[in-house]
Design a protein around this motif. Sequence first.
Motif, short mmCIF file in Angstrom:
data_model
loop_
_atom_site.label_atom_id
_atom_site.label_comp_id
_atom_site.label_asym_id
_atom_site.label_seq_id
_atom_site.Cartn_x
_atom_site.Cartn_y
_atom_site.Cartn_z
N LEU A 76 -35.09 -36.29 -48.09
CA LEU A 76 -35.06 -37.93 -48.49
C LEU A 76 -34.94 -38.33 -47.08
O LEU A 76 -34.20 -37.82 -46.40
N CYS A 77 -35.71 -39.43 -46.70
CA CYS A 77 -35.75 -39.98 -45.44
C CYS A 77 -35.47 -41.54 -45.47
O CYS A 77 -36.24 -42.18 -45.98
N SER A 78 -34.29 -41.85 -44.89
CA SER A 78 -34.06 -43.49 -44.78
C SER A 78 -34.33 -44.05 -43.57
O SER A 78 -33.96 -43.40 -42.47
N ILE A 79 -34.62 -45.11 -43.22
CA ILE A 79 -34.92 -45.83 -42.16
C ILE A 79 -33.37 -46.75 -41.91
O ILE A 79 -33.02 -47.63 -42.80
N LEU A 80 -33.01 -46.43 -41.00
CA LEU A 80 -31.57 -47.11 -40.31
C LEU A 80 -31.97 -48.39 -39.91
O LEU A 80 -32.88 -48.64 -39.37
N ARG A 81 -31.14 -49.24 -40.39
CA ARG A 81 -29.91 -49.10 -40.98
C ARG A 81 -29.85 -49.43 -42.49
O ARG A 81 -28.93 -49.14 -43.41
N ALA A 82 -30.77 -50.44 -42.73
CA ALA A 82 -30.96 -51.19 -44.14
C ALA A 82 -31.25 -50.13 -44.97
O ALA A 82 -30.87 -50.45 -46.27
N GLY A 83 -31.63 -49.00 -44.95
CA GLY A 83 -32.05 -48.13 -45.93
C GLY A 83 -30.94 -47.23 -46.47
O GLY A 83 -31.07 -46.47 -47.21
N LEU A 84 -29.56 -47.44 -45.87
CA LEU A 84 -28.32 -46.61 -46.26
C LEU A 84 -27.89 -46.81 -47.66
O LEU A 84 -27.70 -45.61 -48.37
N ASP A 207 -32.55 -60.79 -44.72
CA ASP A 207 -32.30 -59.40 -43.95
C ASP A 207 -31.48 -58.56 -44.87
O ASP A 207 -30.29 -58.61 -44.89
N ALA A 208 -32.34 -57.56 -45.32
CA ALA A 208 -31.40 -56.25 -46.05
C ALA A 208 -30.22 -55.94 -45.11
O ALA A 208 -29.10 -55.60 -45.71
N GLY A 209 -30.54 -55.42 -43.84
CA GLY A 209 -29.55 -54.74 -43.17
C GLY A 209 -28.36 -55.68 -42.79
O GLY A 209 -27.17 -55.41 -42.72
N ASP A 210 -28.56 -57.02 -42.49
CA ASP A 210 -27.41 -57.78 -42.33
C ASP A 210 -26.61 -58.11 -43.59
O ASP A 210 -25.41 -58.24 -43.54
N LEU A 211 -27.45 -58.41 -44.82
CA LEU A 211 -26.72 -58.55 -45.85
C LEU A 211 -25.70 -57.33 -46.34
O LEU A 211 -24.59 -57.57 -47.14
N ALA A 212 -26.27 -56.07 -45.92
CA ALA A 212 -25.30 -55.01 -46.33
C ALA A 212 -24.16 -54.78 -45.23
O ALA A 212 -23.22 -54.06 -45.67
N PHE A 213 -24.71 -54.90 -44.05
CA PHE A 213 -23.53 -54.42 -43.07
C PHE A 213 -23.04 -55.62 -42.02
O PHE A 213 -22.41 -55.42 -41.24
#
Length: 217
Positions: A76-84, A207-213
Amino acid sequence: MIIHDLGTANSRLAQFVKEIRDKEIQKDKMRFRRNIERIGEVLSYELSKTLSYDDEIVETPLGRKAMLLPNDKLVLCSILRAGLPLHQGVLNYFDDAENAFISAYRDHHDGEDAFEVIVKYLASPSLADKTLILCDPMLATGRTLENVLSAFKNHGKPKQIHIISVIGATEGIEHLINVFPETTHLWIAAIDPELDSRGYILPGIGDAGDLAFGEKL
């Protein structure tokens, strides 16, 4: 590319997608992350139906039972940071998989709409003869996943590639069709029709990364 658009069928998945789109519900970051995670779980369940299986005998306290169990070696490969959060949802279903992480971000030169995708970090096991699952919640232009694929060129050739995404744009999907092997599977919860001038999905979620973190500088 083989596209599995789960947003075209009636299911509980629609509620999770609705909640990550809703600008009021988005204010609850924990709920946003959990909904992304749950979407990852739903997509992983559907993906699991396409894997390879072997017969195994399971010993219970009262006897023996023949079962079909998956035998693929997964990365499994995720793209940081939004993919966490999405990565966690997929890992909940494929808990024995190996894991890889890559950083990729958009560099808008001098605030212009045009941008370059920059990859700076990659940690990954060998992909040789394994099944690679790429987790990227927002498939906008497709250029990030194209760069990720290029970054893996020295890590061995996977026998199969799956992409798990929450929301994608038609333009980005068409781009991936041209750069990924034709046997690649895309598992996606919703497809939106267009991108804005800065390459963000419309109507999308933001922005998924901003919304998550939280927002970044």
